[in-house]
Design an enzyme around this catalytic site. Structure first.
Site, mmCIF file in Angstrom:
data_model
loop_
_atom_site.group_PDB
_atom_site.id
_atom_site.type_symbol
_atom_site.label_atom_id
_atom_site.label_comp_id
_atom_site.label_asym_id
_atom_site.label_seq_id
_atom_site.Cartn_x
_atom_site.Cartn_y
_atom_site.Cartn_z
ATOM 1 N N HIS A 130 29.733 35.340 35.577
ATOM 2 C CA HIS A 130 30.196 36.358 36.520
ATOM 3 C C HIS A 130 31.698 36.487 36.309
ATOM 4 O O HIS A 130 32.368 35.512 35.946
ATOM 5 C CB HIS A 130 29.924 35.935 37.968
ATOM 6 C CG HIS A 130 30.629 36.790 38.980
ATOM 7 N ND1 HIS A 130 30.184 38.053 39.324
ATOM 8 C CD2 HIS A 130 31.776 36.583 39.694
ATOM 9 C CE1 HIS A 130 31.004 38.571 40.214
ATOM 10 N NE2 HIS A 130 31.969 37.704 40.463
ATOM 11 N N CYS A 149 28.350 42.752 36.720
ATOM 12 C CA CYS A 149 29.714 42.489 37.171
ATOM 13 C C CYS A 149 30.719 42.544 36.024
ATOM 14 O O CYS A 149 31.873 42.971 36.210
ATOM 15 C CB CYS A 149 29.782 41.116 37.839
ATOM 16 S SG CYS A 149 29.140 39.769 36.806
#
Length: 202
Positions: A45, A119
């Site tokens: 992420h 993301c």
């Protein structure tokens, strides 16, 4: 050095110091990263940190924004790995937040997709716009591999599902349609992302 030269040098230093660094903060999504990171692989992420705030993109079930802000290097549910300086900006804190808010409609929570719109795609677009540089390839390498091998993926992870809306799409809860950014990742963000990872494993 003359007075003019000294003044010019001082002005140059002031202009440089007024610029804010842009950090790419990278997190581990799985303990497996500890074994494969050094081979340029892993599931990560990422978020963009500027002016003491970090901005990222996460999944939820509603057609409202999935863009959120958190305390830097402390995104809930993930393990911080490292921070990378990507460049600088002369935007003020408010100008930068307005810049991020411009992405709120392009990155809705229910448009999140592990392969085609995750993301790291958000971080890459923001970083490219600000600095002209893309994020390091290893951060989103598995998504790139998945996109290249799209026809081999389970149907739930195929790129074609991005942007499709079902007849029973959840509606935005009343009073939340005008929210610009989520103050924190939605409580369901990590669990939903986990569900999508698990669905692709079967």
């Amino acid at each position: 050095m003359g007075a003019n030269g000294a003044a010019s040098s001082s002005a140059g230093r002031s202009a440089t110091s007024a610029r804010e660094p842009i950090y790419l903060n990278v997190y581990d999504l799985t303990p497996m990263n500890g074994y494969v990171y050094w081979f340029g692989l892993g599931i990560f992420h990422s978020g963009i940190e500027v002016h003491g705030l970090e901005y990222g993109f996460g999944a939820h079930d509603y057609p409202s924004t999935g863009v959120f802000e958190v305390e830097p290097r402390n995104c809930p549910g993930f393990t911080f790995r490292r921070s990378i300086v990507m460049g600088t900006t002369d935007m003020t804190r408010q100008q930068f937040r307005s810049f991020i808010e411009a992405y709120k409609d392009d990155y809705r929570g229910n448009s999140y997709h592990l392969i085609a719109k995750n993301c790291n795609h958000f971080s890459n677009e923001v970083c490219s716009k600000l600095t002209g540089q893309e994020i390091p390839g290893w951060v989103n390498r598995l998504a790139g591999i998945g996109s290249f091998c799209n026809c081999l993926l389970p149907e739930s992870l195929q790129v074609a599902v991005v942007g499709q809306t079902g007849r029973n799409e959840p509606k935005i809860p009343e009073g939340e349609s005008d929210l610009l950014l989520l103050a924190l990742p939605d409580g369901d963000t990590k669990s939903l992302m986990s569900d999508r990872r698990l669905s692709g494993a079967h």
